[in-house]
Write an enzyme that holds these catalytic residues in place. Sequence first.
Site, PDB file in Angstrom:
ATOM      1  N   GLU A 172      79.152  46.954  44.807  1.00  0.00           N
ATOM      2  CA  GLU A 172      80.130  47.173  43.769  1.00  0.00           C
ATOM      3  C   GLU A 172      79.116  46.782  42.267  1.00  0.00           C
ATOM      4  OE1 GLU A 172      83.513  44.497  43.658  1.00  0.00           O
ATOM      5  OE2 GLU A 172      84.244  45.646  45.528  1.00  0.00           O
ATOM      6  N   GLU A 371      85.040  46.903  52.602  1.00  0.00           N
ATOM      7  CA  GLU A 371      86.120  45.984  52.164  1.00  0.00           C
ATOM      8  C   GLU A 371      87.508  46.343  52.054  1.00  0.00           C
ATOM      9  OE1 GLU A 371      84.966  43.164  49.084  1.00  0.00           O
ATOM     10  OE2 GLU A 371      82.683  43.322  49.493  1.00  0.00           O
TER      11      GLU A 371
HETATM   12  C1  BGP Z   1      85.002  42.440  45.857  1.00  0.00           C
HETATM   13  C2  BGP Z   1      83.547  41.743  46.374  1.00  0.00           C
HETATM   14  C3  BGP Z   1      83.904  40.674  47.112  1.00  0.00           C
HETATM   15  C4  BGP Z   1      85.364  39.877  47.302  1.00  0.00           C
HETATM   16  C5  BGP Z   1      86.217  40.755  47.189  1.00  0.00           C
HETATM   17  C6  BGP Z   1      87.800  39.882  46.902  1.00  0.00           C
HETATM   18  O1  BGP Z   1      84.843  42.754  44.598  1.00  0.00           O
HETATM   19  O2  BGP Z   1      82.913  42.555  46.600  1.00  0.00           O
HETATM   20  O3  BGP Z   1      82.911  39.698  47.060  1.00  0.00           O
HETATM   21  O4  BGP Z   1      85.282  38.701  46.869  1.00  0.00           O
HETATM   22  O5  BGP Z   1      86.056  41.486  46.058  1.00  0.00           O
HETATM   23  O6  BGP Z   1      87.815  39.650  45.485  1.00  0.00           O
HETATM   24  P1  BGP Z   1      88.295  37.860  45.194  1.00  0.00           P
HETATM   25  O7  BGP Z   1      87.676  37.223  46.305  1.00  0.00           O
HETATM   26  O8  BGP Z   1      87.920  37.672  43.888  1.00  0.00           O
HETATM   27  O9  BGP Z   1      89.634  38.194  45.405  1.00  0.00           O
END
Ligand code: BGP
Length: 485
Positions: A172, A371
Site C-alpha cells: 500500500e 488483505e
Molecule cells: C491496511 C494495512 C494493514 C492493516 C489494515 C487494517 O491498510 O496494510 O497494515 O492494518 O489496513 O487497517 P487498520 O488496522 O488500521 O484497521
Amino acid sequence: MKLNNTKPFYFGAATSSFQVEGGANLGGKTDSIWDEFTRRNYYIPQEGSTEREINYIDVSSDFYHNYKQDIARMKEMGLTMFRFSIAWARIFPKNEHDVNLEGVKFYHDVIDELIKNGIEPLVTLFHWDVPVWVQCRNGFLNRETTDLFEKYAQVVFREYGQKVKYFLTFNEMVIFNKNQFIWGSLTPEYKNRSDLMAKSMHYCHVACAKAVNVFKTLRSQGIVSKSSLIGITHTDGPVFHGYEGDLEAQVHENLIGNLAYFKPSFDGEYPNELFKLWNKVGIDVDIRDEDLMLLKNNTHEFIGWNYYQPMFVKKTNKFGVSSDIFGWNETKIPSEYKTTKWNWIISPELMVESLRDFSKNYPHLPIIITENGYGDFDDEIDGKIYDVDRINYIKDHLDGCYTAINDYDINLIGYNYWSFQDIFSPSAGYRKRYGFVKVDFDSLVRTNKLSYYYYQSVINDPSHDSDYDIETIKKNFEQSFKDGK
Ligand code: BGP
C-alpha cells in the site's frame, strides 16, 4: 457457494512485521518509524471509542517469540498461505553496510517452519516500517533511499529466494504516503503536502523497480528460484461517485489513488493525466529519463490487492483550485451500505467489480487478495468470542472471490484474511481486533475465536463451500475451548 476451480487456490491469512512481531531490540532490530511514532504519540481514547488509539508496539502479539506455536495453529486451521513482512530494520539495523545475521536467521526460521507445515510463505519486503536511520536521511524524500532499498532487497532475495515463491515489494504505497504527507499520522507528520507525497511516491516506485530488477537478475542467475514471482500490493480503489455531477471527482480520485500506483507497477509508466495534473497545480517531481526507463523495464509479475472497502467521493470547494490535490475530494458513505464500527463500507459486490477491472486491464497477471478483514471490538461471553459478524463478512467476500473465479474466469489465485491473530492496528491500536485468534495483550495467551472454526471448515471442505451450519461450528468451538485451545 462452492469454488468450482480446478486450479489451486490459496486460503491464507496475513500480518506485517511492525504490527505483530514486537518492536525494537528483538533479534538485533532497531527502531522503525512506527516504533518511534507510537512511543511519541501514545494515546488511548475512552473505552468503546472509535477514535485513533496509539500504543507501544514493543511487544504487540510477540510473534517474534511465539512464531512456532502460531504456525502450529495455522497448520491446524489448514491455512495454505501466510503473508508476513520482513523488517528492514532487523536486516540492516544501523546502516547500509552491516547485515544483522541474527535477523536474517529469524526469517529463515519462520520461512522453514511454514514450509515444514505445508504453508506457502508470501513475503512482503516493505510494510511501511522505514528504519529510523533511513528516515534520518530523509526517508523516501531522498533519492538515495532507492539505493538503500535496493541493497536491502538484494539481501532478502539472495537469502530467501530459493524458498519463497511469492514476494511483494511494497504494501500500500498510497496509504504509506498519505499517512506521512497528507494525514500527518506517521513520521514525519506533514499535513496536506501533495507535493511531498508526489515526490515520495516517485522514489517509492523507483525503489520498487530497482528491487524488481535485482529480483529478475538473480532469478536469471538461478540464485532466486526459477518459479518465484515478484508482485506488489496496492489498495485504495475501487472509487465511485454515486452523486449527481461528481463523475469528475471520481476520475480525479481514481487517477491519484489508483492509476498513479497500478500503472507504474504493472505497465511501467505513469498515466499522462497525472503529469498534466501536476503541471497544472505546479507540482514538480524529480523524474529523470533513467527513472522512466527503469520503470518500463521492471514491471511486477502479479497483482497483490488489499480490499477493505470501496470509496465514494464528492468534490469539495477546493476542487481544482489548490495544489493540495488530495483535498479536492471528500469521501462519503451512501446510506444503502452497511459499515463496520469504524465506518468502513462493506461491499463484496464492489470487490468483484474491481477484480473484473484488474483482469480486463491485466489479463496476463495472476491476482492475490493480500488483505481483507473485519475489525471489531470482539465482546466476550464467558471468555469466548462468538464473532458471527466477522464470519458473515468473510463468507460474503469469499463468495465474491468464487464469483470472480467461477463466473468471470478471473485468475485469482489466493485470498489472505487480515489478520491471522489480533495485532496492533495502525488506525485504532489494540482495541480494533481482526484475528481468527484472540491475543491477550497482557499475558500473550492465544485463544481461538468462533471464526477460526468457520475458516477451518471452509478450507478443509474439498469444494470449499462457504456456507455454514452455525451449530456445528459452535460445537467445535466449544469443544476446543474445553480442550484448552
Ligand atoms: C491496511 C494495512 C494493514 C492493516 C489494515 C487494517 O491498510 O496494510 O497494515 O492494518 O489496513 O487497517 P487498520 O488496522 O488500521 O484497521
